[in-house]
Write an enzyme that holds these catalytic residues in place. Structure first.
Site, short mmCIF file in Angstrom:
data_model
loop_
_atom_site.label_atom_id
_atom_site.label_comp_id
_atom_site.label_asym_id
_atom_site.label_seq_id
_atom_site.Cartn_x
_atom_site.Cartn_y
_atom_site.Cartn_z
N SER A 276 0.81 -1.21 0.00
CA SER A 276 0.00 0.00 0.00
C SER A 276 0.84 1.26 0.00
CB SER A 276 -0.93 0.01 1.22
OG SER A 276 -0.19 0.04 2.43
N HIS A 277 2.14 1.14 0.33
CA HIS A 277 3.04 2.29 0.33
C HIS A 277 4.21 2.10 -0.63
CE1 HIS A 277 0.75 3.13 3.98
NE2 HIS A 277 1.09 4.38 3.79
N ASP B 184 -4.55 0.14 1.41
CA ASP B 184 -4.98 -1.26 1.52
C ASP B 184 -6.41 -1.43 1.01
OD1 ASP B 184 -2.67 -2.56 2.60
OD2 ASP B 184 -3.07 -1.59 4.51
#
Length: 342
Positions: free
Chosen positions: A52-53, A193
């Site tokens: 997600s990052h 997410d």
């Protein structure tokens, strides 16, 4: 567990992740210093299996750059405000270069007076906080970082976005070992997410979000269009509100609601401030830093004694795998990145 099967992914080495990210950002107009700072944290996210990052953030970065809201080349202005305070004005650019330029002075001040603060103002922020925390633990200080975002998250008992995902991160230095570091959103999960579940066409668990009518939903798209929820009910809501205040009005910058208003539908990254605190264990712990470090290690060892996983252990295990074997990113995302005008 990955949301995607191997045949739905593309294999990349860690160096390829960095090179791809740097190349895309520079091609989109970001200055080399800013592009390399951003590429380092995106690569760290991918390397540590925090998708997600990682590369997921790249299309959003380019969208932010094209929004007309942010500067693509502003040099941060670092100000030595007082014996315990550093201020870095990002000048409406990404936060990461401002942090990198100011972090050495922050650590130096903490080692001089025991505790020091870094205030970053006027920054666009999209990244995980743990890479920043690790830069400080490498300098021998403990650190705490927090930042608001956009008002995507409903407070406990509410139905509409008011708070940000509002991450908080902490790190404890451990000479000769990986530092103890945690980094989590005060929302039930990071917004990325939820978005990854939407890309994969997978449902989200109950408790992650509500739809635009405030009803609980397992649809990732409905939660993205509605509001996310805090973790732990009123406890997460209270902690998130603290971060709004500490990294907003306290440092002369925007709350998540004000950041969303500033965005005004551009769908750029949040623009606000960040607060980072650094602590020197040698000064704050009194006359026997080795004994205090041993006390901390005894606490960490007690996790293993009962078979519990020490927070941050998963990321370091993932890091070792990725450095050895590379990573796999969703092909749909990889194709989207290649279509950014590379």
């Amino acid at each position: 567990m990955s949301l995607f099967r191997d045949e739905e992914t593309v294999a990349l080495s860690i160096q390829e992740v960095f090179d791809l990210t740097r190349r895309v950002l520079i091609a989109a107009g970001l200055s080399v210093p800013h592009a390399e700072a951003a590429a380092r944290v995106i690569t760290a996210g991918e390397r540590d299996e925090c998708a997600s990052h990682g590369l997921y953030r790249l299309p959003g970065c380019v969208m932010t750059m094209r929004s007309g809201k942010m500067s693509l080349d502003a040099e941060p202005v670092v100000e030595d405000v007082s014996p315990a305070l550093v201020r870095a004005d990002a000048r409406h650019a990404y936060s990461l270069l401002a942090f990198e330029r100011a972090a050495p002075l922050l650590a130096e001040k903490a080692k001089t007076v025991g505790v020091a603060a870094l205030v970053i103002n006027n920054c666009f922020h999209f990244s995980a906080l743990w890479p920043e925390i690790e830069q400080l633990t490498e300098r021998g200080v403990a650190a705490l970082a927090m930042t608001p975002s956009h008002s995507w998250v409903a407070p406990a008992g509410g139905k509409k976005g008011l708070l940000g995902t509002n991450p908080i991160a902490f790190g404890w230095p451990r000479p000769g070992r990986h530092p103890y570091v945690f980094d989590f959103a005060t929302s039930a999960v990071a917004r990325g997410d939820v978005a990854l579940h939407d890309i994969a066409g997978k449902p989200i668990p109950e408790g992650w979000g509500v739809d635009d009518e405030g009803r609980s939903t397992t649809s990732a798209r409905a939660a993205l269009d509605g509001a996310m929820l805090t973790f732990g009910g009123h406890k997460g809501s209270a902690l998130s509100t603290m971060i709004e205040l500490m990294a907003g009005p306290l440092i002369g910058d925007l709350t998540s609601r004000e950041s969303m208003a500033f965005d005004d539908g551009a769908k750029a990254a949040p623009m606000h401030g960040e607060l980072i605190l650094a602590f020197d264990p040698a000064i704050m712990g009194g006359g026997d830093p080795e004994a205090n470090a041993a006390r901390a290690e005894a606490l960490f060892a007690a996790f293993a004694d009962q078979g519990a996983r020490l927070p941050s252990q998963r990321r370091y295990e993932a890091r070792a795998r990725s450095l050895a074997r590379g990573v796999r990113t969703p092909k749909v995302l990889y194709d989207q990145i290649l279509a950014l005008g590379l």
